[in-house]
Design a protein around this motif. Structure first.
Motif, PDB file in Angstrom:
ATOM      1  N   PRO A  58       9.450 -15.471   3.205  1.00 24.82           N
ATOM      2  CA  PRO A  58       8.690 -15.378   4.178  1.00 24.82           C
ATOM      3  C   PRO A  58       8.033 -14.146   3.938  1.00 24.82           C
ATOM      4  CG  PRO A  58      10.946 -15.184   5.322  1.00 24.82           C
ATOM      5  CD  PRO A  58      11.429 -15.598   3.860  1.00 24.82           C
ATOM      6  N   ASP A  59       8.596 -13.636   3.444  1.00 22.31           N
ATOM      7  CA  ASP A  59       7.798 -12.030   3.866  1.00 22.31           C
ATOM      8  C   ASP A  59       6.398 -11.694   2.968  1.00 22.31           C
ATOM      9  OD1 ASP A  59       8.893 -10.936   6.412  1.00 22.31           O
ATOM     10  OD2 ASP A  59       9.825  -9.311   5.522  1.00 22.31           O
ATOM     11  N   GLU A  60       5.854 -13.192   1.480  1.00 20.51           N
ATOM     12  CA  GLU A  60       5.462 -12.803   0.850  1.00 20.51           C
ATOM     13  C   GLU A  60       3.574 -12.458   1.539  1.00 20.51           C
ATOM     14  OE1 GLU A  60       3.185 -15.727  -3.231  1.00 20.51           O
ATOM     15  OE2 GLU A  60       5.486 -16.151  -2.347  1.00 20.51           O
ATOM     16  N   ALA A  61       3.303 -13.014   2.600  1.00 23.99           N
ATOM     17  CA  ALA A  61       1.984 -12.474   2.678  1.00 23.99           C
ATOM     18  C   ALA A  61       2.015 -11.405   3.146  1.00 23.99           C
ATOM     19  CB  ALA A  61       1.768 -13.712   4.038  1.00 23.99           C
ATOM     20  N   LEU A  62       2.771 -10.480   3.902  1.00 25.20           N
ATOM     21  CA  LEU A  62       2.524  -9.292   4.141  1.00 25.20           C
ATOM     22  C   LEU A  62       2.471  -8.633   3.144  1.00 25.20           C
ATOM     23  CD1 LEU A  62       3.205  -7.277   5.923  1.00 25.20           C
ATOM     24  CD2 LEU A  62       5.929  -7.654   6.480  1.00 25.20           C
ATOM     25  N   ILE A  63       3.569  -8.770   2.172  1.00 20.36           N
ATOM     26  CA  ILE A  63       3.176  -7.994   1.007  1.00 20.36           C
ATOM     27  C   ILE A  63       2.357  -7.854  -0.013  1.00 20.36           C
ATOM     28  CG2 ILE A  63       4.849  -7.217  -1.300  1.00 20.36           C
ATOM     29  CD1 ILE A  63       7.328  -9.419  -0.023  1.00 20.36           C
ATOM     30  N   ARG A  64       1.631  -9.558  -0.120  1.00 18.59           N
ATOM     31  CA  ARG A  64       0.460  -9.128   0.066  1.00 18.59           C
ATOM     32  C   ARG A  64      -0.869  -8.737   0.380  1.00 18.59           C
ATOM     33  NH1 ARG A  64      -0.122 -12.553  -4.691  1.00 18.59           N
ATOM     34  NH2 ARG A  64       1.458 -14.125  -4.658  1.00 18.59           N
ATOM     35  N   GLU A  65      -0.882  -8.405   1.452  1.00 17.81           N
ATOM     36  CA  GLU A  65      -1.515  -7.443   2.553  1.00 17.81           C
ATOM     37  C   GLU A  65      -1.428  -6.598   2.586  1.00 17.81           C
ATOM     38  OE1 GLU A  65      -4.236  -6.579   5.671  1.00 17.81           O
ATOM     39  OE2 GLU A  65      -3.817  -8.268   4.489  1.00 17.81           O
ATOM     40  N   LYS A  66      -0.132  -5.672   2.504  1.00 18.65           N
ATOM     41  CA  LYS A  66      -0.215  -4.761   1.963  1.00 18.65           C
ATOM     42  C   LYS A  66      -0.024  -3.554   0.178  1.00 18.65           C
ATOM     43  CE  LYS A  66       3.100  -3.634   5.683  1.00 18.65           C
ATOM     44  NZ  LYS A  66       3.106  -2.233   6.952  1.00 18.65           N
ATOM     45  N   ILE A  67      -0.183  -4.803  -0.135  1.00 16.96           N
ATOM     46  CA  ILE A  67      -0.284  -5.016  -1.740  1.00 16.96           C
ATOM     47  C   ILE A  67      -1.944  -3.939  -1.408  1.00 16.96           C
ATOM     48  CG2 ILE A  67      -1.309  -5.580  -4.463  1.00 16.96           C
ATOM     49  CD1 ILE A  67       0.822  -6.564  -3.832  1.00 16.96           C
ATOM     50  N   ARG A  68      -2.750  -5.612  -0.955  1.00 17.70           N
ATOM     51  CA  ARG A  68      -3.927  -4.809  -0.185  1.00 17.70           C
ATOM     52  C   ARG A  68      -5.068  -3.784   0.388  1.00 17.70           C
ATOM     53  NH1 ARG A  68      -7.715  -5.481   2.737  1.00 17.70           N
ATOM     54  NH2 ARG A  68      -7.222  -5.769   4.720  1.00 17.70           N
ATOM     55  N   GLN A  69      -4.191  -3.495   1.436  1.00 15.96           N
ATOM     56  CA  GLN A  69      -4.169  -2.314   1.695  1.00 15.96           C
ATOM     57  C   GLN A  69      -4.607  -1.312   1.151  1.00 15.96           C
ATOM     58  OE1 GLN A  69      -1.472  -2.061   5.505  1.00 15.96           O
ATOM     59  NE2 GLN A  69      -2.459  -4.024   6.603  1.00 15.96           N
ATOM     60  N   GLU A  70      -2.795  -1.434   0.293  1.00 13.56           N
ATOM     61  CA  GLU A  70      -2.798   0.323  -0.820  1.00 13.56           C
ATOM     62  C   GLU A  70      -3.474   0.090  -2.055  1.00 13.56           C
ATOM     63  OE1 GLU A  70      -1.574   2.969   0.697  1.00 13.56           O
ATOM     64  OE2 GLU A  70      -0.024   2.158   2.278  1.00 13.56           O
ATOM     65  N   GLY A  71      -4.520  -0.963  -1.941  1.00 10.59           N
ATOM     66  CA  GLY A  71      -5.346  -1.169  -3.121  1.00 10.59           C
ATOM     67  C   GLY A  71      -4.569  -0.257  -4.419  1.00 10.59           C
ATOM     68  N   MET A  72      -3.211  -1.534  -4.401  1.00 13.99           N
ATOM     69  CA  MET A  72      -2.414  -2.114  -5.391  1.00 13.99           C
ATOM     70  C   MET A  72      -2.702  -3.004  -6.437  1.00 13.99           C
ATOM     71  SD  MET A  72      -0.958   1.446  -5.917  1.00 13.99           S
ATOM     72  CE  MET A  72      -2.421   2.107  -5.647  1.00 13.99           C
ATOM     73  N   GLU A  73      -3.396  -3.359  -6.410  1.00 16.98           N
ATOM     74  CA  GLU A  73      -3.753  -5.105  -6.898  1.00 16.98           C
ATOM     75  C   GLU A  73      -3.453  -5.061  -7.963  1.00 16.98           C
ATOM     76  OE1 GLU A  73      -6.463  -4.878  -3.028  1.00 16.98           O
ATOM     77  OE2 GLU A  73      -4.899  -3.995  -4.713  1.00 16.98           O
ATOM     78  N   GLU A  74      -3.734  -4.118  -8.980  1.00 17.30           N
ATOM     79  CA  GLU A  74      -3.866  -3.520 -10.658  1.00 17.30           C
ATOM     80  C   GLU A  74      -2.294  -2.960 -11.052  1.00 17.30           C
ATOM     81  OE1 GLU A  74      -5.837  -4.853 -12.100  1.00 17.30           O
ATOM     82  OE2 GLU A  74      -6.833  -5.490 -10.942  1.00 17.30           O
ATOM     83  N   LYS A  75      -1.609  -2.888 -10.003  1.00 13.66           N
ATOM     84  CA  LYS A  75      -0.499  -1.789  -9.524  1.00 13.66           C
ATOM     85  C   LYS A  75       1.172  -3.455  -9.807  1.00 13.66           C
ATOM     86  CE  LYS A  75      -2.533   1.207 -12.454  1.00 13.66           C
ATOM     87  NZ  LYS A  75      -1.718   1.906 -13.613  1.00 13.66           N
TER      88      LYS A  75
END
Length: 275
Positions: A147-164
């Motif tokens: 259930p937290d996948e959307a939250l995790i993806r949003e946190k990735i976006r917020q931190e600019g960690m899409e490549e990491k």
């Protein structure tokens, strides 16, 4: 024999208890009851219908009994049962994504588990960012779903960690990824006893886990794993320390390879209950 897990929904558990005929009914608890907030009255009625409640660690049992002291007499410990040959065989399968775990410069971290509050994967992007700020080049892979996948993806976006921070999703066989990673990390907020940590140890990987309540039942700190603080900054700092200490990683791996984690004797506990 009926085995019902604490992870199952209340409706599912009631259906099993009411509609399945069995001489022996066992409930399985694999979470930290000090971190969840059940309906004590309703849950107790369910647990009281079982002959035994099996917890996956002593700490898991202790937190359960504190919530339900009147059924302590029926509560026992049966740890997760693991098979070395099965793990080693599955770990030999090829990783489908050809580019994964092949970077020359990046060190690879891996976490496996359900995408939910307990696993704390939503904090992985922030931890990863702090690690990068300390000059350590990593890629952190997440295997699982929830259930937290959307939250995790949003946190990735917020931190600019899409490549990491890379979400690999659900994998039927996560073991080749475990075998290939440089460091296995379990950043959980709470656990009963994480089977993935033990599996990584059985595959000879250095592991880092956060200091959740049952952490000391999971690893011997500094011997077959490292326990780190749960807050983002301290967690990142300790992970960097481990990554930069090659001798420490080698020592952790060697200890894991030399220890017998298979605990086949736990099967005998189940057989004894069935007699």
């Amino acid at each position: 024999t009926l085995l019902a897990s604490s992870a199952a929904s209340d409706v599912y558990k009631r259906q099993i208890l009411n509609n399945v005929k069995a001489k022996l009914k066992i409930g399985w608890v694999h979470t930290d009851y000090s971190k969840i907030y059940p309906n004590i009255r309703k849950d107790q009625k369910m647990w009281e219908q079982l002959d035994k409640i099996a917890c996956v660690s002593e700490e898991c049992k202790n937190t359960f009994v504190r919530k339900f002291p009147s059924i302590e007499i029926n509560t026992i410990v049966i740890e997760n049962i693991l098979d070395y040959e099965y793990l080693e065989d599955r770990a030999k399968e090829k990783i489908n994504e050809k580019t994964l775990f092949s970077q020359v410069s990046s060190k690879t971290l891996l976490s496996v588990g359900r995408f939910c509050e307990a696993k704390n994967f939503d904090n992985v992007p922030a931890i990863c960012c702090k690690i990068l700020e300390q000059g350590e080049d990593i890629k952190w892979y997440l295997i699982g779903f929830g259930p937290d996948e959307a939250l995790i993806r949003e946190k990735i976006r917020q931190e600019g960690m899409e490549e990491k921070v890379i979400i690999l999703g659900k994998k039927e066989n996560p073991y080749p990824y475990m075998k290939a990673c440089d460091l296995y990390v379990q950043p959980s907020r709470f656990e009963g006893k994480a089977v993935t940590v033990r599996e990584a140890q059985m595959l000879g990987k250095p592991v880092v886990i956060t200091n959740f309540e049952s952490a000391k039942s999971q690893v011997e700190d500094g011997v077959d794993g490292i326990i780190v603080p749960m807050d983002v900054e301290s967690c990142a700092k300790e992970i960097v320390r481990v990554l930069q200490d090659k001798k420490l990683c080698e020592r952790l791996s060697e200890t894991c390879r030399n220890r017998d984690y298979s605990n086949g004797g736990e099967i005998d506990k189940i057989y004894r209950l069935m007699k």
